[in-house]
Design a protein around this motif. Structure first.
Motif, PDB file in Angstrom:
ATOM      1  N   LEU B 494       0.847  -1.206   0.000  1.00  8.27           N
ATOM      2  CA  LEU B 494       0.000   0.000   0.000  1.00  8.27           C
ATOM      3  C   LEU B 494       0.878   1.250   0.000  1.00  8.27           C
ATOM      4  O   LEU B 494       0.580   2.252  -0.661  1.00  8.27           O
ATOM      5  CB  LEU B 494      -0.935   0.009   1.201  1.00  8.27           C
ATOM      6  CG  LEU B 494      -2.085  -1.004   1.224  1.00  8.27           C
ATOM      7  CD1 LEU B 494      -2.823  -0.947   2.552  1.00  8.27           C
ATOM      8  CD2 LEU B 494      -3.067  -0.730   0.091  1.00  8.27           C
ATOM      9  N   MET B 495       1.967   1.163   0.750  1.00  6.05           N
ATOM     10  CA  MET B 495       2.885   2.306   0.822  1.00  6.05           C
ATOM     11  C   MET B 495       3.522   2.572  -0.547  1.00  6.05           C
ATOM     12  O   MET B 495       3.684   3.722  -0.962  1.00  6.05           O
ATOM     13  CB  MET B 495       3.987   2.044   1.852  1.00  6.05           C
ATOM     14  CG  MET B 495       3.522   2.126   3.288  1.00  6.05           C
ATOM     15  SD  MET B 495       3.080   3.790   3.782  1.00  6.05           S
ATOM     16  CE  MET B 495       4.663   4.511   4.085  1.00  6.05           C
ATOM     17  N   ILE B 496       3.851   1.499  -1.244  1.00  7.35           N
ATOM     18  CA  ILE B 496       4.436   1.661  -2.591  1.00  7.35           C
ATOM     19  C   ILE B 496       3.400   2.317  -3.498  1.00  7.35           C
ATOM     20  O   ILE B 496       3.701   3.279  -4.221  1.00  7.35           O
ATOM     21  CB  ILE B 496       4.895   0.291  -3.150  1.00  7.35           C
ATOM     22  CG1 ILE B 496       6.072  -0.241  -2.315  1.00  7.35           C
ATOM     23  CG2 ILE B 496       5.299   0.408  -4.635  1.00  7.35           C
ATOM     24  CD1 ILE B 496       6.407  -1.689  -2.553  1.00  7.35           C
ATOM     25  N   ALA B 497       2.167   1.808  -3.415  1.00  3.16           N
ATOM     26  CA  ALA B 497       1.091   2.366  -4.246  1.00  3.16           C
ATOM     27  C   ALA B 497       0.821   3.831  -3.901  1.00  3.16           C
ATOM     28  O   ALA B 497       0.434   4.629  -4.769  1.00  3.16           O
ATOM     29  CB  ALA B 497      -0.171   1.540  -4.069  1.00  3.16           C
ATOM     30  N   ALA B 498       1.050   4.180  -2.631  1.00  2.00           N
ATOM     31  CA  ALA B 498       0.812   5.564  -2.199  1.00  2.00           C
ATOM     32  C   ALA B 498       1.973   6.490  -2.573  1.00  2.00           C
ATOM     33  O   ALA B 498       1.882   7.709  -2.423  1.00  2.00           O
ATOM     34  CB  ALA B 498       0.587   5.607  -0.691  1.00  2.00           C
ATOM     35  N   GLY B 499       3.076   5.897  -3.013  1.00  2.00           N
ATOM     36  CA  GLY B 499       4.235   6.705  -3.389  1.00  2.00           C
ATOM     37  C   GLY B 499       5.247   6.864  -2.269  1.00  2.00           C
ATOM     38  O   GLY B 499       6.027   7.814  -2.253  1.00  2.00           O
ATOM     39  N   TYR B 500       5.218   5.902  -1.323  1.00  2.00           N
ATOM     40  CA  TYR B 500       6.183   5.951  -0.214  1.00  2.00           C
ATOM     41  C   TYR B 500       6.870   4.591  -0.048  1.00  2.00           C
ATOM     42  O   TYR B 500       6.744   3.956   0.997  1.00  2.00           O
ATOM     43  CB  TYR B 500       5.477   6.313   1.099  1.00  2.00           C
ATOM     44  CG  TYR B 500       4.791   7.654   1.097  1.00  2.00           C
ATOM     45  CD1 TYR B 500       5.517   8.827   1.221  1.00  2.00           C
ATOM     46  CD2 TYR B 500       3.393   7.737   1.002  1.00  2.00           C
ATOM     47  CE1 TYR B 500       4.879  10.062   1.231  1.00  2.00           C
ATOM     48  CE2 TYR B 500       2.751   8.959   1.014  1.00  2.00           C
ATOM     49  CZ  TYR B 500       3.492  10.113   1.136  1.00  2.00           C
ATOM     50  OH  TYR B 500       2.862  11.323   1.158  1.00  2.00           O
ATOM     51  N   PRO B 501       7.593   4.104  -1.057  1.00  2.00           N
ATOM     52  CA  PRO B 501       8.269   2.812  -0.868  1.00  2.00           C
ATOM     53  C   PRO B 501       9.300   2.928   0.259  1.00  2.00           C
ATOM     54  O   PRO B 501      10.045   3.913   0.311  1.00  2.00           O
ATOM     55  CB  PRO B 501       8.935   2.549  -2.231  1.00  2.00           C
ATOM     56  CG  PRO B 501       9.013   3.895  -2.887  1.00  2.00           C
ATOM     57  CD  PRO B 501       7.897   4.715  -2.365  1.00  2.00           C
ATOM     58  N   ASP B 502       9.276   1.954   1.169  1.00  2.00           N
ATOM     59  CA  ASP B 502      10.165   1.960   2.348  1.00  2.00           C
ATOM     60  C   ASP B 502      10.034   3.243   3.170  1.00  2.00           C
ATOM     61  O   ASP B 502      10.984   3.678   3.835  1.00  2.00           O
ATOM     62  CB  ASP B 502      11.630   1.777   1.939  1.00  2.00           C
ATOM     63  CG  ASP B 502      11.850   0.425   1.295  1.00  2.00           C
ATOM     64  OD1 ASP B 502      11.155  -0.523   1.715  1.00  2.00           O
ATOM     65  OD2 ASP B 502      12.670   0.320   0.372  1.00  2.00           O
ATOM     66  N   GLY B 503       8.899   3.844   3.084  1.00  2.00           N
ATOM     67  CA  GLY B 503       8.659   5.040   3.895  1.00  2.00           C
ATOM     68  C   GLY B 503       9.344   6.280   3.368  1.00  2.00           C
ATOM     69  O   GLY B 503       9.533   7.251   4.104  1.00  2.00           O
TER      70      GLY B 503
END
Lengths: 325, 719
Positions: B494-503
């Motif tokens: 979900l984070m990757i999809a939101a544009g935050y891979p690995d935060g």
């Protein structure tokens, strides 16, 4: 002496005004009148209209210190500070923010505070002087060394430990007194026993060490040497000369705290559920009741100043060489 | 043998033969030991005891026993059911259109012009004895024109020597509803009720404008002379309330002290000059028709409720759930209540002394604080909670109940990073929802006393769904008959999809930093914050704690400058509206000072809310609630947190212990067995004297070397 006392009272006035301003500024830096209103009206469904109404009724809708909109003297008088402070000087404490009469509350709640502080002071004095004299008598012996070590250990332990430990050991383990609570009249005795004992034990370390130092200082003076040279027994030297002269700094130290006995102890009263002025102040701080906080701070300041004046007077009584001018 | 020797022998025998003597640590007088008294404690002094301004659980403990609104909740039935208290029946709403035609109950809210609740109260209900009702031989009120001299010897209400009573009438209820508009008493629900009750807002304005002086001086305003268009007295025992719109939840409000009766005599009596200076006010001395009356009001020490001699008597319910029969809760069925003569509530500010006094038998019931949790409760080999051996040996019983409350972590929906309706922010919030493991939180910080929340509505409230249908599919999956939190990998996706891979932000490569605003400080709070930091770090997010004092925190919430926060809500009444309104757009905290702390806004949700709030419980309403919850779960404005579970302990002499968190008037149902209590208290609290003797011996022994040393010094020669 009367002139001296009048002068001291006159000096007290600017001090009291200063204390009032500092209390006022500190309180209002942390709590805005809106915060106070929210605290009194509750956290649920409070509208801004209700907050404004609450502030208006209590005069908290005015500027805090300076009313730039007003004219002339009203710039000062139409402010929360002036409106709330001026009555204090004639001991009109008014109403608390939740509507109770503060003078009435103080007159009721000072007795439970006194019921603990007065016996704790008297019994404490007797115990501490006895221990200190014993240590002074056996100075430089193993009794003195171990006595001082124990005093230092007792000084290092937190007052909270004595309270919780006392409640657990005396109230719960040995079932000798109620753990907490209070009652009026003679029934108060069983409730104040534990806080008095705890207060007494908690003060042994520091007071005994202090008094021992006073006695040792007296024992090194010429008049003691003279007494010994006359052939008086150590017991007589100690009780008739050292104790009598050592009592002067002790008593003056006690006189200064006498008026403060009314104020009670914040922590002790809270833990032992004693409805005194200490817990009254704590409650007021927690509920952001400025009316009570400023009254208690003012009362504390006045009592402290009275204590200092009484101390000066007690010097003249204890030591005829001193004159107040 | 002289008298002294006799005393000495007797006391020595008592000390060393182990005879049962009266406990020394008993905080109550010995004379009370066999009386039918209920003992409890309270931690915080009540601020208001005027039913129109009180809105706090610690005040309802007292007010609920004294004041009687027209309705109450059934003591045993769950889900909670409203039943009459002073009313003859639960009032049914009558709906009317513009032309005054009566409409069906299922008429859409927009077609309803006014709603009428007609309430008839029982006859013959009397007020508690009170000086406000006392009359002289000529029938004039004895204490309604008190002079300064009269008040000189009066310091408490009990100093008035004469009391009187009168019958409860419909006018008293109407008088209280008018008091909601009284500008001097600050009813917290005045704003809310002005939206619904016809003419309440107008009455408030009229009172403010016409009686400014009276309000400033706390003088009496005779509300009987003021017209309120929304209430009407039909006869001595009947009155009606007219609402501007459909509001089915109004019936729940009718069970709260805000709508308790207030006799004008009491209002007049307390408003007399000089009474306030003595703290004799309606805010401190309630006047009711309930089973108990407040005879000692010392919130600094203790509050004493005594049986109201004029109480009509009420029968213990004869119906309940199947488990109530098994638990012996129907043994008193049909018996006249109240059972207890006196209830003494003592002030205990600290939890440790209160807990120890409960163990000594000096309180009949107790909650469990974290400090004493391990002493009271343990987990057995099956992982179930049970009482420890020490508690079982004492015969203590445990009752648990999921509270009608919710504790959640909210996102400020006006925040640029975590808020808003964008897919990016929604996915970010959902990812965080997965990694903050509330099962672990409950286990570590609440000793297992909580149920992870699947949505805003707690169990036991209409709209809550059990089982696989009730889980939040964005955070949980249903496996092996239970809800299982989705794993971290899904959150990371979900984070990757939101544009935050690995935060990290894709464009800048910078680590995502989020801020938790909180008023909590201290060692306990630090442990919680460390735990939260750890949860967020699972996604590579750095969580910064912005701890501040409570006032500044409130200010941030009101201005909307916070980013993430923790909040809670305790239900006013058992209806989904009371939880879903926490997410209703027009109820936002920012700008509107509402209870929607996250400032969440969703058009469909708001539309459905307006539909749902005026519907009766049924499948149609359930479907709308389900849809609303689905929307909220998808948008994830909250990490749904948990619903706390209340643990209460009772001694074996305490009967009819039923968790009834929505009820305010539970004291009348409680029965105590004073004989068993006295026997056990005596057995548990025998004073132990040997430590005193030991202490004296130690003192004596320590004096001996000192004495020897002293003698040696005395006899030594000078050098």
């Amino acid at each position: 002496m009367i002139n001296y006392i009048l002068r001291r009272i006159a000096y007290a006035l600017p001090i009291l005004i200063g204390i009032n301003i500092i209390t006022f500024v500190l309180f209002f830096v942390v709590n805005t009148p809106d915060d106070m209103a929210r605290m009194q009206l509750g956290q649920k469904r409070v509208t801004q209209e209700a907050i404004d109404k609450w502030k208006r009724e209590r005069g908290y809708d005015m500027p805090v210190l300076w009313n730039s909109q007003a004219k002339g003297m009203k710039k000062i008088t139409d402010s929360i500070f002036f409106q709330n402070s001026i009555k204090l000087f004639v001991f009109d404490f008014g109403q608390s923010d939740n509507g109770r009469d503060i003078s009435n509350d103080i007159s009721q709640r000072m007795w439970p505070s006194l019921a603990i502080t007065v016996p704790a002071l008297i019994l404490g004095l007797i115990a501490y002087i006895t221990f200190a004299l014993t240590l002074a008598f056996f100075r430089a012996s193993y009794i003195d060394v171990w006595g001082v070590v124990i005093c230092v250990i007792m000084m290092s332990i937190s007052g909270m430990f004595y309270i919780i430990g006392g409640q657990f050991i005396i109230g719960k383990l040995f079932n000798l007194v109620p753990i907490s609570g209070y009652d009026s009249g003679v029934n108060a005795i069983k409730f104040v026993t534990l806080p008095v004992i705890v207060g007494l034990i908690g003060g042994i370390g520091s007071s005994t060490r202090w008094y021992r130092t006073i006695f040792l200082e007296e024992m090194g003076k010429d008049f003691v040497r003279t007494a010994r040279a006359k052939g008086l027994s150590e017991k007589v030297v100690l009780y008739r000369h050292v104790l009598r002269n050592g009592l002067i700094p002790i008593l003056t130290g006690v006189v200064v705290v006498l008026p403060m006995l009314f104020i009670g102890s914040l922590v002790t009263e809270s833990f032992f559920a004693v409805p005194g002025l200490g817990s009254y102040t704590i409650d007021a701080i927690n509920s952001q009741d400025f009316a009570i906080v400023r009254s208690m701070v003012y009362l504390g300041s006045v009592l402290y100043i009275i204590g200092l004046i009484l101390t000066d007077i007690s010097y003249t009584i204890a030591d005829p060489r001193i004159r107040l001018e | 043998m002289n008298r002294f020797a006799l005393y000495w022998i007797l006391s020595t025998l008592i000390l060393f033969t182990g005879c049962n003597i009266s406990p020394w640590n008993n905080p109550y007088p010995d004379s009370q030991s066999k009386d039918n008294i209920y003992y409890d404690s309270f931690e915080e002094r009540p601020k208001h005891l005027d039913p129109v301004s009180s809105y706090s659980g610690n005040e309802y403990v007292f007010l609920g026993q004294i004041y009687e609104p027209v309705l109450q909740y059934h003591f045993l039935k769950r889900p909670y059911e409203l039943i009459p208290l002073t009313a003859t029946a639960v009032p049914q709403a009558e709906y009317y259109d513009n032309a005054g035609n009566m409409l069906d109950a299922d008429t859409p809210p927009e077609s309803v012009h006014r709603v009428v609740y007609r309430i008839t109260i029982k006859s013959g209900i009397l007020y508690q004895p009170h000086p406000a009702f006392a009359r002289d031989k000529r029938g004039k009120y004895r204490y309604h024109h008190l002079s300064k001299d009269d008040l000189e010897k009066i310091h408490a209400l009990s100093d008035f020597s004469e009391t009187g009573t009168r019958e409860l009438t419909a006018e008293d209820y109407v008088y209280q509803i008018k008091r909601l508009a009284h500008p001097g008493v600050h009813s917290p629900i005045a704003g809310l009720m002005s939206k619904y009750i016809h003419g309440l807002q107008e009455l408030s304005e009229e009172l403010t404008n016409k009686h400014k002086n009276e309000i400033d001086k706390n003088n009496f305003i005779d509300l009987r002379n003021h017209h309120l268009s929304g209430v009407r007295i039909l006869d001595r025992y009947t009155f009606e309330i007219t609402l501007k719109e459909k509001y089915p939840q109004f019936r729940y409000w009718l069970s709260m002290p805000f709508f308790a009766p207030m006799p004008w005599e009491a209002d007049f009596f307390y408003s007399q000059p000089g009474m306030e200076e003595k703290n004799i006010t309606l805010n401190w001395y309630p006047v009711g028709t309930g089973p108990y009356m407040l005879t000692e009001n010392n919130p600094n020490r203790r509050m004493v409720l005594k049986r109201n001699p004029n109480f009509r008597g009420e029968l213990y319910p004869d119906k309940g759930g199947p488990e109530d029969e098994v638990n012996g809760l129907l043994q008193d069925a049909g018996q006249t209540m109240p059972f207890i003569d006196t209830a003494i509530f003592s002030l205990e500010r600290e939890s440790i002394p209160a807990w120890n006094k409960f163990l000594q038998g000096y309180y009949d019931t107790s909650g469990i604080v974290s400090d004493s949790f391990d002493q009271a409760v343990t987990f057995n080999t099956k992982g179930e909670l049970e009482l420890t051996e020490q508690m079982r040996n004492k015969g203590i019983k445990l009752t648990t109940a999921v509270m009608s409350s919710t504790f959640y972590m909210g996102f400020n929906m006006r925040d640029e990073v975590v808020g808003g309706d964008s897919e990016r922010a929604r996915l970010l919030r959902r990812a965080i929802s997965i990694v903050v493991d509330y099962e672990e939180y409950i286990s570590i910080f609440t000793n297992g006393r909580g149920v992870p929340a699947q949505g805003p509505i707690p169990p036991g409230i209409f709209g809550y769904s059990e089982g696989s249908d009730g889980i939040n599919p964005y955070v949980y999956t249903w496996r092996k008959g239970r809800a299982e939190r989705r794993n971290i990998r899904e959150a990371q996706e979900l984070m990757i999809a939101a544009g935050y891979p690995d935060g990290r932000e894709v464009q800048s490569g910078q680590s995502l930093i989020l801020y938790l605003d909180t008023p909590a400080t201290g060692p306990d709070a630090k442990a919680i914050f460390d735990w939260f930091r750890k949860q967020f770090s699972k996604l590579g997010i750095t969580l910064v704690i912005r701890a501040t004092d409570y006032n500044r925190f409130q200010e941030k919430m009101l201005k909307g400058t916070e980013q993430i926060f923790m909040w809670g809500w305790n239900a006013d009444y058992p209806d989904p509206e009371n939880f879903l309104f926490l997410l209703y757009g027009p109820n936002a905290k920012v700008g509107l000072n509402g209870e929607n702390a996250a400032n969440y806004e969703n058009e469909e949700f708001d539309y459905l809310f307006n539909q749902m709030k005026s519907m009766s419980n049924g499948p149609e309403r359930q479907a709308i609630v389900d849809r609303m919850i689905d929307i909220a779960r998808r948008d994830a404005p909250w990490l749904w947190g948990f619903h706390p579970v209340a643990f209460t302990l009772h001694h074996r002499w305490f009967k009819n212990a039923k968790p009834a968190l929505m009820l305010n008037n539970t004291l009348k149902y409680i029965r105590i067995d004073p004989e068993t209590r006295n026997k056990l208290r005596t057995q548990w609290n025998q004073p132990v004297f040997w430590p005193i003797i030991l202490l004296l011996l130690i003192l004596l022994i320590s004096i001996i070397p000192a004495y020897i040393s002293y003698k040696r010094r005395e006899q030594s020669s000078a050098l």
